[in-house]
Write an enzyme that holds these catalytic residues in place. Structure first.
Site, short mmCIF file in Angstrom:
data_model
loop_
_atom_site.label_atom_id
_atom_site.label_comp_id
_atom_site.label_asym_id
_atom_site.label_seq_id
_atom_site.Cartn_x
_atom_site.Cartn_y
_atom_site.Cartn_z
N ASP A 1 0.29 -9.70 -4.83
CA ASP A 1 1.55 -8.94 -4.71
C ASP A 1 1.40 -7.59 -5.42
O ASP A 1 2.32 -7.12 -6.11
CB ASP A 1 2.74 -9.72 -5.26
N HIS B 1 3.97 1.26 -8.81
CA HIS B 1 5.08 2.20 -8.95
C HIS B 1 4.62 3.31 -9.89
O HIS B 1 3.65 3.14 -10.62
CB HIS B 1 6.32 1.50 -9.54
N LEU C 1 0.82 -1.22 0.00
CA LEU C 1 0.00 0.00 0.00
C LEU C 1 0.85 1.27 0.00
O LEU C 1 0.34 2.37 -0.16
CB LEU C 1 -0.96 0.00 1.20
N ASN D 1 9.43 -8.99 -9.19
CA ASN D 1 10.25 -9.90 -8.40
C ASN D 1 9.33 -10.84 -7.62
O ASN D 1 8.49 -10.36 -6.87
CB ASN D 1 11.12 -9.08 -7.44
N HIS E 1 5.06 -15.44 -3.08
CA HIS E 1 5.15 -15.46 -4.56
C HIS E 1 6.06 -16.55 -5.16
O HIS E 1 7.09 -16.25 -5.75
CB HIS E 1 5.54 -14.09 -5.11
N1 LIG Z 1 7.10 -7.91 -6.15
C1 LIG Z 1 7.79 -6.89 -6.60
O1 LIG Z 1 8.23 -6.94 -7.73
N2 LIG Z 1 8.00 -5.78 -5.87
C2 LIG Z 1 7.60 -5.57 -4.51
C3 LIG Z 1 8.49 -6.25 -3.53
C4 LIG Z 1 8.28 -7.72 -3.38
O2 LIG Z 1 7.15 -8.20 -3.37
O3 LIG Z 1 9.26 -8.45 -3.22
C5 LIG Z 1 7.58 -4.07 -4.26
O4 LIG Z 1 7.52 -3.65 -3.10
O5 LIG Z 1 7.55 -3.30 -5.23
ZN LIG Z 2 5.54 -8.14 -2.29
ZN LIG Z 3 8.61 -10.23 -2.36
#
Ligand SMILES: NC(=O)N[C@@H](CC(=O)O)C(=O)O
Ligand SMILES: [Zn+2]
Ligand SMILES: [Zn+2]
Length: 435
Positions: A310, A314, A67, A283, A236
């Site tokens: 997840d 951004h 969030l 990721n 994940h």
């Molecule tokens: N999943 C991602 O690619 N990014 C997540 C971090 C995470 O979940 O590891 C983030 O906080 O942007």
């Molecule tokens: Zn995450």
């Molecule tokens: Zn993660």
């Protein structure tokens, strides 16, 4: 609170697998009564919602979301993130602590809970960090964080590199009857890579992130979970090797559970466009088609317990930096169910009941939550879904601040049209957010 009737909704009968018409009465935020759909109830004096032709389900539970508040409000806020969740049909979400400051003190947990109460529209159950500032050096104050309302401990965003540190965290969490949730990544194997080791990386001469970087932590932590007895949950899952290790761990009775994201079930590295669009960078990275199939099969046989998004918003400016420099992550709330319903249920690979269980009942069971159910007496977290109409994914219509999705333009079925939390309608397709 007045009583509410939702009439003519379609529910999934677990025994027959058929959709049946039902009416449900909600009283004081709780599911009070279900009636057979053959005749209309006497709803005099009650608010009535006509759900004709729509699926009625328990609200979705998402145990892995970002969030971004406090600290990264330009990416997302608790207000915008919970609005996005509501539009996606999620009524309970668990945000990760990789904020600024990191959610590693009772004060930051309290801040998130207070904000969620005043500005959020769905239920927010925060995680706290395992280590201070997620730096992997010093454990946070687990008892105080539990007391403040954290539901588990995780350094998501990074892996806990030191095995002794992880073992200490697990032993402490076990003593408090709290779970450890792990982003599995061995830093020594991934330095400087943006995509997985595979066809795409080879074609473009890029350094790849190897599957072992994830699975090494999964294997290590299953052993540490066995040694400490803690409930250990893997974030994940993306590789065939991880699925294999999880299957082994479960088969010998280790207290391990895991999750998978829609993108790791639907996309492989071979789908990444040659334009190197960073909306395909997350990721863990998109792996090979073989890994995708292993994750699907792992979910199907119960090795992987639940589906999470997840959701990782951004800014457009950040994602425009290109594959090498953009941050990892894609948004997920507003596409998760339509993607999985269209690609796995409508195609006949999964039943609707299976998909719903992975997003409602099972996450509640795994994390011992009193949600994800439509039983009488349960909190009225209910959603209505349109299974009939096809619509294309258009990020311009998202309620999240993030526009970072690889699914733009995908034509999907299964769009939520109404979301109710604790008996209160918080979002409808027609009216938008209702606070
Ligand atoms: N999943 C991602 O690619 N990014 C997540 C971090 C995470 O979940 O590891 C983030 O906080 O942007
Ligand atoms: Zn995450
Ligand atoms: Zn993660």
């Amino acid at each position: 609170m007045a009583s509410i009737w939702i009439i003519n909704g379609l529910t999934m009968d677990a025994d027959s697998g058929e959709l049946a018409k039902k009416h449900v009465r909600i009283e004081n935020g709780v599911i009070a009564e279900w009636l057979d759909g053959s005749s209309l109830p006497n709803a005099a004096g009650a608010d009535t919602i006509d759900a004709s032709g729509k699926l009625i389900s328990a609200g979705f539970i998402d145990m892995h979301v970002h969030l971004r508040e406090p600290g990264f409000e330009y990416k997302e806020t608790i207000a915008s993130g919970t609005e996005s969740a509501a539009k996606g049909g999620f009524t309970t979400i668990a945000p990760m602590p990789n904020t600024r400051p990191v959610m590693d003190t009772p004060e930051t947990i309290q801040f998130v809970l207070d904000k969620a109460k005043t500005e959020g529209v769905v239920r927010v159950l925060p995680y706290a960090a395992i280590t201070k500032n997620e730096l992997g050096r010093e454990l946070t104050d687990f008892p105080a964080l539990k007391e403040a309302g954290a539901i588990g401990f995780t350094d998501d965003g990074v892996g806990v590199q030191n095995a002794q540190m992880m073992k200490n965290a697990m032993a402490l969490a076990k003593s408090l009857d709290m779970p450890i949730i792990a982003h599995c990544e061995d830093d020594s194997l991934v330095e400087g890579a943006a995509v997985s080791e595979g066809a795409f990386a080879r074609k473009h001469g890029l350094k790849g992130i190897p599957n072992e970087s994830e699975a090494i932590h999964v294997g290590r932590d299953i052993l540490l979970s066995e040694a400490t007895g803690v409930h250990y949950h893997v974030c994940h899952v993306s590789t065939e090797q991880s699925v294999r290790l999880l299957r082994l761990g479960k088969s010998v009775g280790v207290n391990v559970t895991s999750e998978v994201c829609p993108h790791h079930l639907l996309l492989s590295d071979e789908d990444i466009p040659d334009s190197m669009d960073a909306n395909w960078k997350m990721n863990p990275p998109l792996r090979t088609p073989k890994d995708v199939e292993a994750c699907i099969q792992g979910l199907e046989d119960g090795t992987i317990d639940i589906i999470v998004t997840d959701h990782a918003p951004h800014s457009e400016e950040e994602k425009a930096r290109g594959m090498a420099r953009a941050p990892f992550g894609i948004v997920g709330f507003e596409t998760a169910f339509p993607l999985l319903y269209t690609k796995f249920v409508k195609t006949g690979r999964w039943t609707l009941e299976f998909l719903l269980a992975k997003m409602t009942r099972i996450p509640a069971e795994v994390f011992k939550l009193p949600y994800g159910t439509m039983k009488t007496g349960a909190p009225a977290d209910l959603i209505l879904i349109d299974l009939e109409n096809e619509r294309a994914v258009d990020p311009a219509n998202f309620l999240t601040k993030g526009r970072n999705t690889p699914f733009t333009g995908w034509k999907l079925y299964g769009w939520p049209v109404l979301t109710m939390v604790n008996g209160k309608v918080v979002w409808t397709e027609e009216q938008g957010i209702e606070r």
